[in-house]
Write a protein that holds these residues in place. Structure first.
Motif, PDB file in Angstrom:
ATOM      1  N   ASP A  80      -3.897   9.185  -5.446  1.00 38.59           N
ATOM      2  CA  ASP A  80      -2.903   8.142  -6.116  1.00 38.59           C
ATOM      3  C   ASP A  80      -2.187   7.074  -6.691  1.00 38.59           C
ATOM      4  O   ASP A  80      -1.639   7.927  -6.618  1.00 38.59           O
ATOM      5  CB  ASP A  80      -4.494   7.083  -7.311  1.00 38.59           C
ATOM      6  CG  ASP A  80      -4.417   7.775  -8.531  1.00 38.59           C
ATOM      7  OD1 ASP A  80      -3.773   8.546  -8.899  1.00 38.59           O
ATOM      8  OD2 ASP A  80      -5.177   7.744  -9.463  1.00 38.59           O
TER       9      ASP A  80
ATOM     10  N   ASP B  63      -0.904  13.133   1.589  1.00 40.27           N
ATOM     11  CA  ASP B  63      -2.545  12.308   2.608  1.00 40.27           C
ATOM     12  C   ASP B  63      -1.409  12.051   4.036  1.00 40.27           C
ATOM     13  O   ASP B  63      -2.694  12.390   4.889  1.00 40.27           O
ATOM     14  CB  ASP B  63      -2.305  10.779   1.591  1.00 40.27           C
ATOM     15  CG  ASP B  63      -3.345  11.296  -0.031  1.00 40.27           C
ATOM     16  OD1 ASP B  63      -3.694  12.404  -0.200  1.00 40.27           O
ATOM     17  OD2 ASP B  63      -3.442  10.460  -0.172  1.00 40.27           O
TER      18      ASP B  63
ATOM     19  N   VAL C 180       1.340   5.130  -0.195  1.00 43.88           N
ATOM     20  CA  VAL C 180       0.407   6.236   0.814  1.00 43.88           C
ATOM     21  C   VAL C 180       1.251   7.952  -0.476  1.00 43.88           C
ATOM     22  O   VAL C 180       2.751   8.025   0.084  1.00 43.88           O
ATOM     23  CB  VAL C 180       0.242   6.723   1.262  1.00 43.88           C
ATOM     24  CG1 VAL C 180       1.629   6.187   2.440  1.00 43.88           C
ATOM     25  CG2 VAL C 180      -0.747   7.237   2.020  1.00 43.88           C
TER      26      VAL C 180
ATOM     27  N   SER D 154      -3.123   3.938   0.944  1.00 42.88           N
ATOM     28  CA  SER D 154      -4.443   4.746   0.292  1.00 42.88           C
ATOM     29  C   SER D 154      -5.459   3.473   0.092  1.00 42.88           C
ATOM     30  O   SER D 154      -5.957   4.111  -0.064  1.00 42.88           O
ATOM     31  CB  SER D 154      -3.607   4.280  -1.395  1.00 42.88           C
ATOM     32  OG  SER D 154      -3.410   3.110  -0.974  1.00 42.88           O
TER      33      SER D 154
ATOM     34  N   ASP E 134       1.268  -0.962  -0.548  1.00 41.77           N
ATOM     35  CA  ASP E 134       0.315  -0.324  -0.116  1.00 41.77           C
ATOM     36  C   ASP E 134       1.027   1.004   0.089  1.00 41.77           C
ATOM     37  O   ASP E 134       1.054   1.509   0.811  1.00 41.77           O
ATOM     38  CB  ASP E 134      -1.134   0.417   1.418  1.00 41.77           C
ATOM     39  CG  ASP E 134      -1.950   1.003   1.232  1.00 41.77           C
ATOM     40  OD1 ASP E 134      -1.573   2.107   0.357  1.00 41.77           O
ATOM     41  OD2 ASP E 134      -2.721   0.775   1.612  1.00 41.77           O
TER      42      ASP E 134
ATOM     43  N   PRO F 255      -7.776   9.837   1.492  1.00 38.69           N
ATOM     44  CA  PRO F 255      -6.784   9.509   0.685  1.00 38.69           C
ATOM     45  C   PRO F 255      -7.119  10.617  -0.934  1.00 38.69           C
ATOM     46  O   PRO F 255      -7.882   9.944  -1.283  1.00 38.69           O
ATOM     47  CB  PRO F 255      -6.235   7.956   0.451  1.00 38.69           C
ATOM     48  CG  PRO F 255      -6.988   7.916   0.805  1.00 38.69           C
ATOM     49  CD  PRO F 255      -7.732   8.845   1.698  1.00 38.69           C
TER      50      PRO F 255
END
Length: 156
Positions: free
Chosen positions: A140, A62, A58, A86, A56, A137
């Motif tokens: 992407d 975020d 991020v 995310s 994942d 979040p």
């Protein structure tokens, strides 16, 4: 301690954070910077195992927003452990391919090599975080990787 002092405690469990400002030479800053360095150099990115390892990723903005929200508004409960990611698992091969495409580098190659102790799948569920905070979040992987590549290019 928090109960004794009538305060709350929130633990933010960060996933694989990346973005502008991260070290591009420290091997412990993660594969996004490593892959970026290789692709910018025109090299094919080596991908362990079968490429289907997931993480994942991020984006740093975020993460900063999650911290800002906890500080400004706090969670709804006195004691919370919340995942900040995310909420989407991305395969290492997909990440490497996006970065390679961005730089026009050769396609990544699967090495088949394994790293002792490596976790096959590591992605978080952010349902509780979304319920506890006023945070969602915004970045992407595709947009975040492009922003990181732009920042790296601006450093030249």
């Amino acid at each position: 301690w928090t109960a004794s002092h009538d305060t709350s405690l929130t633990v933010l469990r960060l996933q694989n954070v990346y973005g502008p400002g991260q070290s591009l030479s420290n091997p412990y800053t993660g594969i996004v910077s490593l892959f970026s360095r290789l692709a910018r150099g025109g090299e094919s990115i080596p991908v362990y195992e079968d490429g289907d390892i997931t993480r994942d990723f991020v984006f740093i903005d975020d993460v900063a927003d999650a911290f800002r929200d906890v500080i400004a508004h706090g969670p709804r409960h006195a004691y919370s452990t919340l995942d900040v990611g995310s909420g989407v698992g991305t395969s290492i091969l997909a990440l490497a391919s996006r970065i390679a495409e961005f730089h026009g580098a050769p396609a990544p190659h699967i090495t088949g090599a394994f790293r002792d102790g490596d976790v096959r799948h590591a992605a978080c569920v952010i349902t509780d975080t979304l319920a506890e905070l006023r945070w969602t979040p915004q970045w992407d992987v595709q947009r975040g990787v492009a922003a990181l590549q732009g920042w790296i290019a601006s450093r030249d």
